[in-house]
Design an enzyme around this catalytic site. Structure first.
Site, PDB file in Angstrom:
ATOM      1  N   HIS A  59       0.875  -1.179   0.000  1.00 41.59           N
ATOM      2  CA  HIS A  59       0.000   0.000   0.000  1.00 41.59           C
ATOM      3  C   HIS A  59       0.914   1.231   0.000  1.00 41.59           C
ATOM      4  CE1 HIS A  59      -2.984  -2.932   1.879  1.00 41.59           C
ATOM      5  NE2 HIS A  59      -3.381  -2.669   0.651  1.00 41.59           N
ATOM      6  N   GLU A  62       1.829   3.740   3.024  1.00 40.77           N
ATOM      7  CA  GLU A  62       2.209   3.202   4.339  1.00 40.77           C
ATOM      8  C   GLU A  62       3.728   3.311   4.473  1.00 40.77           C
ATOM      9  OE1 GLU A  62       0.274  -0.618   4.548  1.00 40.77           O
ATOM     10  OE2 GLU A  62      -1.705   0.293   4.359  1.00 40.77           O
ATOM     11  N   HIS A 151       3.183  -3.387   6.916  1.00 37.28           N
ATOM     12  CA  HIS A 151       2.111  -2.415   6.627  1.00 37.28           C
ATOM     13  C   HIS A 151       1.934  -1.453   7.791  1.00 37.28           C
ATOM     14  CE1 HIS A 151      -0.059  -4.439   3.160  1.00 37.28           C
ATOM     15  NE2 HIS A 151       0.838  -5.343   3.509  1.00 37.28           N
ATOM     16  N   GLU A 215       1.338  -5.238  11.008  1.00 32.52           N
ATOM     17  CA  GLU A 215       0.769  -3.880  11.075  1.00 32.52           C
ATOM     18  C   GLU A 215       1.561  -3.087  12.103  1.00 32.52           C
ATOM     19  OE1 GLU A 215      -1.488  -2.566   9.221  1.00 32.52           O
ATOM     20  OE2 GLU A 215      -2.336  -4.325   8.202  1.00 32.52           O
TER      21      GLU A 215
END
Ligand SMILES: O=C(O)CCC(=O)N[C@@H](CCC(=O)O)C(=O)O
Ligand SMILES: [Zn+2]
EC number: 3.5.1.96
Length: 335
Positions: A59, A62, A151, A215
């Site tokens: 992404h 990010e 991410h 994450e």
């Protein structure tokens, strides 16, 4: 520093390096493969047998993990970090990184495990290319395979650093891998229970790697990541690359484990999510709470004690996941 240590600069500028292969003083080889992809090969005599894929920028907005991979590569290119593992460094979606956006046409992290074959556009081609890069990288038999896909989340989170652990039929999640992540500063893991089309699900289920989506805080622009403390993860990645990891405490005390109760899928433009805009990931939802509504009589009501929500996002394309309802994992069968 070797010019290939500036992979991020090259990628953001959309440039191809003049020299595709460079050697560090210690004899580690850096090889530019294609846009946003670099392979690092240690000298044969010091190779510890691990094939490690580190990806970020799947992404494009990010940035904290992108900056983390940039720091690791620069340390290798300066000769400060001496690799004993083979490493494939990937910036997943260069076009989206240049725009500072999650994706250009469609979410790259929904196109793996062959979904790209039924699709078209920039991200579909890139998913195919990333899969091929991973297949080639993992081609040597008898080596250990590990992939961390890094991410950050769209929103703030009650648990800032957590892992999503993919699923494959008949394969138990690994206690050793979870202990390693705990030592790297990861506070929780979501154990998936069905196949998925994310990048880490591809390397896990199709290529047999241990693989995780990590994450690492909230997505922010480049240079704006001082709030995210990735020191423990960075130290651990240094140690993995250098082949000098400490022994981990096998106990998982302090690592919160969650299971997926349900994925909330947005079916139509009529989809409405009944959550405050600023709700944080891992917020608890009371029993009976009306979470979402969609076309016809479709209603999502919380029926699971202890349910929490992660990744709520009503703006996804129709047919895609608009949130995950999770619950504390009960008895978990770990290998
Ligand atoms: O914050 C959000 O809503 C999404 C954050 C994000 O990009 N998460 C990954 C998770 C991938 C996985 O399920 O392993 C994603 O949605 O692609
Ligand atoms: Zn992401």
């Amino acid at each position: 520093m070797l010019a290939l240590g500036k992979l991020l600069e090259l990628t953001l500028a959309g440039r191809e390096p003049a020299a595709k292969i460079q050697l560090t003083v210690e004899g580690a080889r850096l090889r530019w493969l294609t846009e946003g992809a670099l392979e690092i090969t240690p000298p044969v005599a010091s190779d510890c047998g691990l094939d490690l894929i580190l990806s970020a920028g799947v992404h494009g907005n990010e940035t904290a993990p992108i900056e983390l991979l940039d720091r690791l590569l620069r340390a290798i290119a300066r000769g400060e970090l001496k690799p004993r593992s083979r490493v494939l460094l990937l910036f997943g979606n260069p076009a989206a990184m240049r725009r500072g956006e999650r994706f250009v046409v469609q979410d790259l992290n929904r196109l793996f495990n062959g979904v790209h074959e039924q699709s078209s556009g920039f991200e579909a081609l890139r998913a195919c290319e990333l899969e091929q890069l991973c297949v080639s990288f993992f081609a040597q038999p008898g080596r250990t395979r590990l992939h961390y896909d890094l991410h950050t989340a769209i929103r703030a989170s009650k648990i800032e650093q957590f892992a999503l652990y993919p699923w494959q039929a008949g394969r138990a999640h690994s206690r050793r891998e979870l202990a390693r992540l705990k030592a790297a500063g990861i506070d929780a893991a979501l154990l998936q229970s069905k196949p998925s089309t994310t990048f880490s699900a591809y390397t896990y289920a199709t290529l047999g790697a241990e693989a995780f989506t990590l994450e690492l805080g909230k997505a922010r622009p480049f240079g704006d990541n001082q709030m995210v403390n990735l020191d423990l993860l960075e130290q651990r990645l240094h140690a993995i690359i250098a082949g000098c990891e400490p022994e981990d405490d096998p106990s998982l005390d302090g690592l919160q484990l969650f299971a997926v109760a349900r994925e909330v899928i947005k079916h139509s433009d009529a989809f409405t999510l009944h959550l405050p805009a600023a709700i944080e990931n891992f917020s608890e939802l009371p029993l009976g709470y009306l979470l979402a509504e969609d076309l016809g009589d479709t209603r999502w009501t919380v029926e699971e004690p202890g349910a929490r929500i992660i990744f709520p996002n009503p703006r996804v394309h129709n047919g895609q996941r608009a949130g995950i309802l999770i619950v504390p994992a009960g008895d978990v069968n770990l290998a």
